[in-house]
Write a protein that holds these residues in place. Structure first.
Motif, short mmCIF file in Angstrom:
data_model
loop_
_atom_site.label_atom_id
_atom_site.label_comp_id
_atom_site.label_asym_id
_atom_site.label_seq_id
_atom_site.Cartn_x
_atom_site.Cartn_y
_atom_site.Cartn_z
N SER A 7 -4.16 17.16 -5.63
CA SER A 7 -3.24 17.52 -4.56
C SER A 7 -2.40 16.38 -4.00
CB SER A 7 -4.02 18.18 -3.42
OG SER A 7 -4.95 17.28 -2.88
N ILE A 8 -2.48 15.19 -4.57
CA ILE A 8 -1.73 14.06 -4.01
C ILE A 8 -0.22 14.29 -4.07
CG2 ILE A 8 -1.65 12.65 -6.10
CD1 ILE A 8 -2.15 10.24 -4.07
N LYS A 9 0.22 15.07 -5.02
CA LYS A 9 1.66 15.33 -5.13
C LYS A 9 2.20 16.07 -3.90
CE LYS A 9 0.72 19.29 -8.08
NZ LYS A 9 -0.51 19.01 -8.80
N HIS A 10 1.31 16.67 -3.12
CA HIS A 10 1.72 17.40 -1.91
C HIS A 10 1.72 16.53 -0.66
CE1 HIS A 10 1.63 21.04 -4.26
NE2 HIS A 10 0.38 20.81 -4.59
N LEU A 11 1.29 15.27 -0.79
CA LEU A 11 1.28 14.35 0.36
C LEU A 11 2.71 13.96 0.69
CD1 LEU A 11 -0.43 12.62 2.34
CD2 LEU A 11 -0.38 10.81 0.60
N LYS A 12 3.16 14.38 1.88
CA LYS A 12 4.56 14.15 2.26
C LYS A 12 4.78 12.81 2.95
CE LYS A 12 5.72 19.03 2.71
NZ LYS A 12 4.50 19.74 2.43
N GLU A 13 3.80 12.36 3.72
CA GLU A 13 3.94 11.12 4.49
C GLU A 13 2.93 10.08 4.00
OE1 GLU A 13 6.27 10.67 6.83
OE2 GLU A 13 6.99 12.73 6.66
N VAL B 113 1.83 9.45 -5.69
CA VAL B 113 2.37 10.78 -5.40
C VAL B 113 3.29 11.23 -6.54
CG1 VAL B 113 3.94 12.04 -3.86
CG2 VAL B 113 2.15 10.60 -2.89
N LYS B 114 4.00 10.29 -7.14
CA LYS B 114 4.91 10.62 -8.24
C LYS B 114 4.18 10.80 -9.57
CE LYS B 114 8.91 8.41 -6.20
NZ LYS B 114 9.85 7.29 -6.23
N GLY B 115 2.84 10.57 -9.57
CA GLY B 115 2.07 10.83 -10.77
C GLY B 115 1.56 9.61 -11.50
N ASP B 116 1.69 8.43 -10.93
CA ASP B 116 1.20 7.20 -11.57
C ASP B 116 -0.32 7.12 -11.41
OD1 ASP B 116 0.70 4.70 -12.59
OD2 ASP B 116 1.92 3.61 -11.12
N ASN B 117 -1.03 7.39 -12.51
CA ASN B 117 -2.50 7.42 -12.46
C ASN B 117 -3.12 6.06 -12.17
OD1 ASN B 117 -2.72 10.17 -12.88
ND2 ASN B 117 -2.77 9.96 -15.11
N LEU C 177 0.83 -1.20 0.00
CA LEU C 177 0.00 0.00 0.00
C LEU C 177 0.87 1.25 0.00
CD1 LEU C 177 -2.83 1.29 0.18
CD2 LEU C 177 -2.61 1.16 2.66
N ILE C 178 1.91 1.25 0.82
CA ILE C 178 2.82 2.41 0.88
C ILE C 178 3.48 2.63 -0.48
CG2 ILE C 178 4.93 3.31 1.95
CD1 ILE C 178 2.56 3.42 3.84
N GLU C 179 3.89 1.56 -1.11
CA GLU C 179 4.52 1.67 -2.43
C GLU C 179 3.53 2.22 -3.46
OE1 GLU C 179 7.74 1.34 -3.21
OE2 GLU C 179 7.99 1.04 -1.06
N LEU C 180 2.28 1.77 -3.37
CA LEU C 180 1.23 2.25 -4.26
C LEU C 180 1.01 3.75 -4.07
CD1 LEU C 180 -0.56 0.75 -6.32
CD2 LEU C 180 -2.28 0.56 -4.53
N ILE C 181 1.00 4.17 -2.82
CA ILE C 181 0.81 5.59 -2.50
C ILE C 181 1.99 6.40 -3.04
CG2 ILE C 181 0.66 7.28 -0.62
CD1 ILE C 181 -0.78 5.01 1.00
N LYS C 182 3.22 5.89 -2.84
CA LYS C 182 4.40 6.60 -3.33
C LYS C 182 4.36 6.76 -4.85
CE LYS C 182 7.60 5.44 0.40
NZ LYS C 182 8.79 4.67 0.77
N LYS C 183 3.91 5.72 -5.56
CA LYS C 183 3.79 5.80 -7.02
C LYS C 183 2.74 6.84 -7.41
CE LYS C 183 5.10 1.07 -8.24
NZ LYS C 183 4.58 -0.19 -8.81
#
Length: 172
Positions: A58-64, A12-16, A4-10
């Motif tokens: 706004s997901i690109k602004h999610l820091k954690e 955040v980086k713009g993976d639709n 899940l964390i990896e999915l969120i990180k992707k």
């Protein structure tokens, strides 16, 4: 959890595709939170769409990434409150909701009284009561969502419940 964390990180980086997967897994929760504020199916679905749009923008602004669920819940609460403030609509319980309540409870009047009392409750108390008792979140999770100390959440929950008791006694 790591996946899940990896999915969120992707996401955040713009993976639709990752974002879509995240939203699919959370759409029921978004709807339930929105519905608990609005008590109308169509409006809750509209809010759900708005939440997904705002999250996408706004997901690109999610820091954690570990706070993704809290972040998304907070967006849902804000959208629901904004909707209520903009529309100045009377919150009502639709027929489907009444039928569901009747099938889940022998005393529909008590549940309707509870919804009426919740509607009149101050927003800061209402949000915490809804998240705790309708969404089954822990006090720690609620603290993370609102970014307030755990002791403040406990105090506001206690005060909200006290106000609900007073309102429900007045209805009897």
């Amino acid at each position: 959890m790591i996946k899940l964390i990896e999915l969120i990180k992707k996401a955040v980086k713009g993976d639709n595709e990752s974002f879509d997967t995240l939203m699919q897994s959370r759409k029921d929760n978004i709807y339930k939170v929105a519905y608990s504020y609005i008590n109308n199916t169509e409006d809750a679905l509209d809010i759900m769409q708005e939440v997904i749009y705002k999250a996408l923008v706004s997901i690109k602004h999610l820091k954690e990434p570990q706070y993704f669920n809290a972040w998304l819940t907070r967006i849902t609460i804000n959208c629901s409150i904004n909707y209520l403030n903009k529309s100045k609509k009377v919150i009502y319980i639709d027929e489907k909701h009444i039928e569901d309540m009747a099938s889940n409870s022998n005393n529909t009047e008590e549940i309707m009284d509870l919804h009426e009392a919740l509607k009149n409750l101050d927003t800061k108390y209402k949000s915490i009561v809804i998240l705790k008792y309708f969404e089954d979140l822990t006090l720690k999770d609620i603290s993370d969502i609102f970014k307030i100390p755990l002791s403040t959440v406990k105090t506001q929950l206690y005060r909200g419940l006290e106000k609900l008791k007073i309102d429900l006694k007045e209805v009897e």
